[in-house]
Design a protein around this motif. Structure first.
Motif, PDB file in Angstrom:
ATOM      1  N   TRP A  79       2.871  -0.189   8.408  1.00 36.74           N
ATOM      2  CA  TRP A  79       3.498   1.133   8.427  1.00 36.74           C
ATOM      3  C   TRP A  79       3.735   1.621   9.845  1.00 36.74           C
ATOM      4  O   TRP A  79       4.703   2.312  10.123  1.00 36.74           O
ATOM      5  CB  TRP A  79       2.645   2.138   7.652  1.00 36.74           C
ATOM      6  N   ARG A  82       8.684   6.943   2.881  1.00 38.89           N
ATOM      7  CA  ARG A  82       8.086   5.615   2.852  1.00 38.89           C
ATOM      8  C   ARG A  82       7.523   5.215   4.204  1.00 38.89           C
ATOM      9  O   ARG A  82       7.192   4.071   4.416  1.00 38.89           O
ATOM     10  CB  ARG A  82       9.131   4.584   2.415  1.00 38.89           C
ATOM     11  N   SER A  85       8.850  -2.486  -0.673  1.00 38.16           N
ATOM     12  CA  SER A  85       7.843  -1.580  -0.130  1.00 38.16           C
ATOM     13  C   SER A  85       6.526  -1.757  -0.873  1.00 38.16           C
ATOM     14  O   SER A  85       6.508  -1.882  -2.104  1.00 38.16           O
ATOM     15  CB  SER A  85       8.328  -0.137  -0.284  1.00 38.16           C
ATOM     16  N   THR A  86       5.428  -1.773  -0.135  1.00 39.09           N
ATOM     17  CA  THR A  86       4.120  -1.894  -0.758  1.00 39.09           C
ATOM     18  C   THR A  86       3.544  -0.512  -1.060  1.00 39.09           C
ATOM     19  O   THR A  86       4.143   0.508  -0.753  1.00 39.09           O
ATOM     20  CB  THR A  86       3.141  -2.616   0.168  1.00 39.09           C
ATOM     21  N   GLY A  87       2.365  -0.519  -1.627  1.00 38.41           N
ATOM     22  CA  GLY A  87       1.638   0.720  -1.848  1.00 38.41           C
ATOM     23  C   GLY A  87       0.567   0.936  -0.809  1.00 38.41           C
ATOM     24  O   GLY A  87      -0.256   1.854  -0.943  1.00 38.41           O
ATOM     25  N   TYR A 129       4.004   3.238   4.521  1.00 44.06           N
ATOM     26  CA  TYR A 129       3.805   2.061   3.696  1.00 44.06           C
ATOM     27  C   TYR A 129       4.328   0.830   4.417  1.00 44.06           C
ATOM     28  O   TYR A 129       5.357   0.883   5.074  1.00 44.06           O
ATOM     29  CB  TYR A 129       4.511   2.216   2.353  1.00 44.06           C
ATOM     30  N   LEU A 157      -0.857   0.228   3.592  1.00 34.43           N
ATOM     31  CA  LEU A 157      -0.471   0.382   4.985  1.00 34.43           C
ATOM     32  C   LEU A 157      -0.338  -0.937   5.739  1.00 34.43           C
ATOM     33  O   LEU A 157       0.362  -1.004   6.748  1.00 34.43           O
ATOM     34  CB  LEU A 157      -1.502   1.263   5.717  1.00 34.43           C
ATOM     35  N   TYR A 159       4.056  -5.642  -3.736  1.00 33.21           N
ATOM     36  CA  TYR A 159       5.191  -4.774  -3.426  1.00 33.21           C
ATOM     37  C   TYR A 159       5.644  -4.115  -4.727  1.00 33.21           C
ATOM     38  O   TYR A 159       5.921  -4.807  -5.707  1.00 33.21           O
ATOM     39  CB  TYR A 159       6.322  -5.581  -2.805  1.00 33.21           C
TER      40      TYR A 159
END
Length: 124
Positions: free
Chosen positions: A53, A29, A98-100, A32, A102, A111
């Protein structure tokens, strides 16, 4: 599949400090953006802080600016939330997400992975 596990919550007196950790496992991860959200009893979940990120960009909700600091250690796939000068109104379940992408985002619908949450209780 990605798993996010929060830790570090607990009971603290007003003015005290806690450090939350969020450990990510599964796929890496590190590339991200990550965020922290919280939900108090009877209230909707709200954005607290987010970090890009690289860690070079952060965002905070106004109520925690100057008191909370978000950081990350990509080598450990871990995100932290240092919370100082805690207030009773900070009492909530805190979620790591967590996102998809940067870049930093405050929108929870961006998220796509969420932890189970950790309880933070601040007594007056």
């Amino acid at each position: 599949q990605v798993q996010l596990v929060e830790s570090g919550g607990g009971l603290v007196q007003a003015g005290g400090s806690l450090r939350l950790s969020c450990a990510a496992s599964g796929r890496s991860r590190s590339r991200y953006a990550m965020g922290w959200f919280r939900q108090a009893p009877g209230k909707e979940r709200e954005f607290v802080a987010a970090i890009s990120w690289s860690g070079g960009s952060t965002s905070y909700t106004d109520s925690v600016k100057g008191r909370f600091t978000i950081s990350r250690d990509n080598a450990k796939n871990t995100v932290y939330l240092q919370m100082n000068s805690l207030k009773p109104e900070d009492t909530a379940v805190y979620y790591c997400a967590s996102t998809g992408g940067l870049v930093v985002t405050t929108t929870q619908y961006e998220y796509n992975y969420w932890g189970q949450g950790t309880q933070v209780t601040v007594s007056s």
